[in-house]
Design an enzyme around this catalytic site. Structure first.
Site, PDB file in Angstrom:
ATOM      1  N   GLY A   8     -21.790  42.328  41.301  1.00 14.15           N
ATOM      2  CA  GLY A   8     -21.599  41.979  42.686  1.00 14.15           C
ATOM      3  C   GLY A   8     -22.934  41.152  43.537  1.00 14.15           C
ATOM      4  O   GLY A   8     -22.014  40.223  44.584  1.00 14.15           O
ATOM      5  N   GLU A  12     -24.367  46.732  37.000  1.00 15.34           N
ATOM      6  CA  GLU A  12     -24.160  46.077  36.386  1.00 15.34           C
ATOM      7  C   GLU A  12     -23.927  44.567  37.078  1.00 15.34           C
ATOM      8  O   GLU A  12     -22.219  44.330  36.660  1.00 15.34           O
ATOM      9  CB  GLU A  12     -22.535  47.183  35.632  1.00 15.34           C
ATOM     10  CG  GLU A  12     -21.335  47.612  36.008  1.00 15.34           C
ATOM     11  CD  GLU A  12     -20.709  47.979  36.057  1.00 15.34           C
ATOM     12  OE1 GLU A  12     -20.915  49.682  34.596  1.00 15.34           O
ATOM     13  OE2 GLU A  12     -19.280  47.843  36.330  1.00 15.34           O
ATOM     14  N   GLY A  53     -23.426  40.684  36.673  1.00 18.26           N
ATOM     15  CA  GLY A  53     -23.770  39.374  35.607  1.00 18.26           C
ATOM     16  C   GLY A  53     -23.904  38.363  36.341  1.00 18.26           C
ATOM     17  O   GLY A  53     -25.267  37.628  35.489  1.00 18.26           O
ATOM     18  N   ARG A  54     -23.135  38.172  37.297  1.00 17.49           N
ATOM     19  CA  ARG A  54     -23.823  36.722  38.117  1.00 17.49           C
ATOM     20  C   ARG A  54     -25.029  36.247  38.069  1.00 17.49           C
ATOM     21  O   ARG A  54     -25.577  35.234  37.942  1.00 17.49           O
ATOM     22  CB  ARG A  54     -22.333  36.206  39.117  1.00 17.49           C
ATOM     23  CG  ARG A  54     -22.633  35.384  40.202  1.00 17.49           C
ATOM     24  CD  ARG A  54     -21.519  35.524  41.514  1.00 17.49           C
ATOM     25  NE  ARG A  54     -20.918  35.834  41.309  1.00 17.49           N
ATOM     26  CZ  ARG A  54     -19.827  35.493  41.480  1.00 17.49           C
ATOM     27  NH1 ARG A  54     -19.872  34.682  40.883  1.00 17.49           N
ATOM     28  NH2 ARG A  54     -18.353  36.776  41.212  1.00 17.49           N
ATOM     29  N   ARG A  97     -13.596  28.213  38.204  1.00 22.72           N
ATOM     30  CA  ARG A  97     -13.768  28.747  39.765  1.00 22.72           C
ATOM     31  C   ARG A  97     -14.110  27.441  40.738  1.00 22.72           C
ATOM     32  O   ARG A  97     -13.169  28.436  42.161  1.00 22.72           O
ATOM     33  CB  ARG A  97     -15.734  29.021  40.160  1.00 22.72           C
ATOM     34  CG  ARG A  97     -15.957  30.518  38.790  1.00 22.72           C
ATOM     35  CD  ARG A  97     -16.999  30.975  39.360  1.00 22.72           C
ATOM     36  NE  ARG A  97     -17.548  31.823  40.865  1.00 22.72           N
ATOM     37  CZ  ARG A  97     -17.830  31.107  41.542  1.00 22.72           C
ATOM     38  NH1 ARG A  97     -18.284  30.408  41.486  1.00 22.72           N
ATOM     39  NH2 ARG A  97     -17.300  32.144  42.706  1.00 22.72           N
ATOM     40  N   TYR A 114     -10.424  29.791  43.191  1.00 24.88           N
ATOM     41  CA  TYR A 114     -11.859  29.981  44.372  1.00 24.88           C
ATOM     42  C   TYR A 114     -11.431  28.771  45.690  1.00 24.88           C
ATOM     43  O   TYR A 114     -12.497  29.568  46.631  1.00 24.88           O
ATOM     44  CB  TYR A 114     -12.424  31.303  44.005  1.00 24.88           C
ATOM     45  CG  TYR A 114     -12.398  32.561  43.300  1.00 24.88           C
ATOM     46  CD1 TYR A 114     -11.114  32.631  42.838  1.00 24.88           C
ATOM     47  CD2 TYR A 114     -12.780  31.777  41.773  1.00 24.88           C
ATOM     48  CE1 TYR A 114     -11.598  34.335  42.024  1.00 24.88           C
ATOM     49  CE2 TYR A 114     -14.078  32.948  41.338  1.00 24.88           C
ATOM     50  CZ  TYR A 114     -12.738  33.723  40.968  1.00 24.88           C
ATOM     51  OH  TYR A 114     -13.129  35.513  39.690  1.00 24.88           O
ATOM     52  N   CYS A 123      -3.935  18.416  33.784  1.00 24.48           N
ATOM     53  CA  CYS A 123      -3.174  17.162  35.090  1.00 24.48           C
ATOM     54  C   CYS A 123      -1.910  18.334  34.983  1.00 24.48           C
ATOM     55  O   CYS A 123      -0.995  19.472  35.409  1.00 24.48           O
ATOM     56  CB  CYS A 123      -1.038  17.232  33.574  1.00 24.48           C
ATOM     57  SG  CYS A 123      -1.863  16.442  32.395  1.00 24.48           S
ATOM     58  N   GLU A 124      -3.265  18.856  36.179  1.00 23.53           N
ATOM     59  CA  GLU A 124      -3.242  20.045  37.952  1.00 23.53           C
ATOM     60  C   GLU A 124      -4.264  19.437  38.455  1.00 23.53           C
ATOM     61  O   GLU A 124      -4.682  18.958  38.435  1.00 23.53           O
ATOM     62  CB  GLU A 124      -3.810  21.195  37.359  1.00 23.53           C
ATOM     63  CG  GLU A 124      -3.135  22.375  36.695  1.00 23.53           C
ATOM     64  CD  GLU A 124      -1.629  23.095  37.201  1.00 23.53           C
ATOM     65  OE1 GLU A 124      -1.858  22.958  38.203  1.00 23.53           O
ATOM     66  OE2 GLU A 124      -1.331  23.261  36.726  1.00 23.53           O
TER      67      GLU A 124
HETATM   68  C1  LIG Z   1     -17.234  41.836  36.866  1.00 20.69           C
HETATM   69  C2  LIG Z   1     -17.729  43.023  37.084  1.00 20.69           C
HETATM   70  C3  LIG Z   1     -18.970  43.093  36.986  1.00 20.69           C
HETATM   71  C4  LIG Z   1     -19.814  42.177  37.354  1.00 20.69           C
HETATM   72  O1  LIG Z   1     -19.500  41.411  38.447  1.00 20.69           O
HETATM   73  P1  LIG Z   1     -20.575  40.085  39.009  1.00 20.69           P
HETATM   74  O2  LIG Z   1     -19.994  40.016  40.551  1.00 20.69           O
HETATM   75  O3  LIG Z   1     -20.978  39.179  37.681  1.00 20.69           O
HETATM   76  O4  LIG Z   1     -22.103  40.782  39.212  1.00 20.69           O
HETATM   77  C5  LIG Z   1     -19.749  44.380  36.816  1.00 20.69           C
HETATM   78  N1  LIG Z   1     -18.719  44.998  37.098  1.00 20.69           N
HETATM   79  C6  LIG Z   1     -17.235  45.825  36.669  1.00 20.69           C
HETATM   80  C7  LIG Z   1     -16.525  46.633  36.863  1.00 20.69           C
HETATM   81  C8  LIG Z   1     -16.592  43.980  36.971  1.00 20.69           C
HETATM   82  O5  LIG Z   1     -15.501  43.999  36.386  1.00 20.69           O
END
Ligand SMILES: *Cc1c(COP(=O)(O)O)cnc(C)c1O
Length: 421
Positions: free
Chosen positions: A230, A272, A274-275, A310, A314, A341-342
């Site tokens: 997150g 954990e 990702g982004r 995205r 959003y 077509c959106e």
């Molecule tokens: C989506 C998600 C992440 C990664 O979120 P980011 O915003 O990409 O950092 C980590 N853990 C869980 C359980 C998620 O659903």
């Protein structure tokens, strides 16, 4: 004009399109590695610190393999994501399986790989026991409910489908303890694209307090807390990245106060994300296909929201530059569209950009996470390629573009010929 840059200039991009036609996403290995090291340095005080890259953000094994060499594991949430982790040689506690509404075969695969199982609900203790058996190490996902303020993408925790209530945590760990489980973790994930460093320190605070309470009340020992992902990225040029050193330092202070003083250390801090790991280091490169003037000005690209959902999903901002025109006045207000077509298939609405010509190369920034990954095939759109700029400057394909044959591969045309309508 904009401080957001792309590692390739117009000439380099033009040359690249001779090998790989647009559209494609391209990722920057050196920048991904440098960023990974900044995150590790921020938590160097915690010897067990580990980041589990959220595979869903960029489920490409080449990127996962790079991150593995930086010491990162994988956070998986489905069977194919587990297979991707396995394909790059991850196993055991290098994988955390944070799923929800989980089917039995996925638990079986995760337990087979020795992954850390992070249960989303108290009812899954029985479910897991019946389908795969209870492993020696188990983690629960905590939903702090009203304790924690919400966030635009993930919403308010009370409304979220994820995790255990506080009471259920006490009950759940007691059940596991009584079944003989000895190794425990505690997880939460309550933010998405959050740019305030304090938010993550506060999350650690909540988890440290809970670990202390649970340890005393149940006489169990926790091996780790996972503060989730997150961490946001500055999609807008004026936004400021999260100061990872400040997050690490804020959490270190709390650790001393809440964990060391209570003699609960060592406790590994895990994440954990990702982004923030790959997001800023990916770009969607596309060409201007058409220009259209009606009640507004539209610039139509050869990519669409199936390559990057995205903005449409959003209303998210993604910065756009036009290769070779970064310095020219941004005095044309237009919508940048795709061909779906959106009507919400727009990468930007009312964006001031330089005057564009048909054939110009347009670079959409920050597509390295939740970009190609969220792609889809609506309108029979084929998914784009993914390229990697290596540290030595070479550019390689890490996923070819989808073909019509790929798209039709789940259809049985021989059967169709024999099918009487
Ligand atoms: C989506 C998600 C992440 C990664 O979120 P980011 O915003 O990409 O950092 C980590 N853990 C869980 C359980 C998620 O659903």
């Amino acid at each position: 004009m904009s401080k957001k840059t792309c590692p390739l200039n117009r000439e380099q991009l033009e040359a690249l399109t001779e090998r790989f036609p647009t559209p494609f996403h391209i990722y920057d290995e050196a920048a991904i590695r440098a960023n990974a090291r900044v995150l590790k340095a921020a938590f160097a005080w915690n010897p067990g610190f580990k980041e589990y890259f959220a595979v869903k953000a960029a489920p490409n094994p080449y990127l996962m393999k790079i991150l593995k060499t930086e010491g990162f594991g994988s956070d998986c949430s489905s069977y194919p994501e587990l297979l991707l982790a396995e394909s790059v040689g991850l196993s055991g506690d290098e994988i955390i399986f944070t799923s929800n509404d989980t089917p039995a075969n996925e638990y079986v695969e995760a337990v087979d790989l020795g992954a850390i199982i992070n249960l989303d609900d108290i009812s899954h203790i029985d479910y897991l026991e019946h389908c795969a058996g209870i492993p020696t190490l188990v983690c629960f996902r905590y939903n702090p409910g009203a304790l924690k303020g919400g966030n635009e993408i993930i919403g308010h925790p009370e409304e979220a489908k994820y995790g255990f209530t506080r009471e259920q945590l006490f009950e759940g760990y007691r059940i596991l303890r009584d079944k003989g489980v000895k190794r425990f973790g505690l997880h939460t994930m309550v933010a998405s694209n959050e740019l305030d460093a304090k938010y993550f320190i506060e999350t650690a605070h909540i988890l440290f307090d809970l670990v202390a309470e649970l340890s005393v009340e149940l006489d169990i020992r926790f091996e780790f807390v996972n503060i989730g992902g997150g961490i946001g990225i500055p999609y807008k040029p004026e936004e400021v990245p999260v100061d990872l050193a400040a997050v690490g330092e804020g959490i270190r202070k709390l650790y001393e106060e809440k964990i060391e003083q209570a003699e609960l250390s060592p406790l590994d801090v895990r994440m954990e994300c990702g982004r923030m790991i790959t997001g800023p280091y990916g770009w969607l490169v596309s060409r201007v296909l058409h220009k259209k003037n009606t009640y507004k000005q539209f610039v139509g690209l050869d990519s669409c929201m199936t390559d990057l959902m995205r903005p449409a999903l959003y209303g998210a901002y993604h910065h756009i530059t036009v290769a070779g025109k970064e310095g020219t006045p941004h005095d044309v207000v237009c919508d940048v569209t795709g061909s779906l077509c959106e009507n919400n298939d727009k990468f930007a609405v009312d964006r001031a950009l330089p005057e564009m010509e048909i054939g110009d190369l347009v670079v959409i920034h920050d597509t390295g996470a939740h970009g190609h990954a969220m792609g889809f095939n609506y309108n029979a759109k084929l998914r784009s390629a993914e390229l990697l700029l290596r540290e030595n400057g070479a550019i390689v394909s890490i996923r070819r573009a989808e073909t019509v044959e790929d798209y039709f591969s789940t259809l049985d045309f021989a059967g169709l010929a024999a099918f009487k309508a």
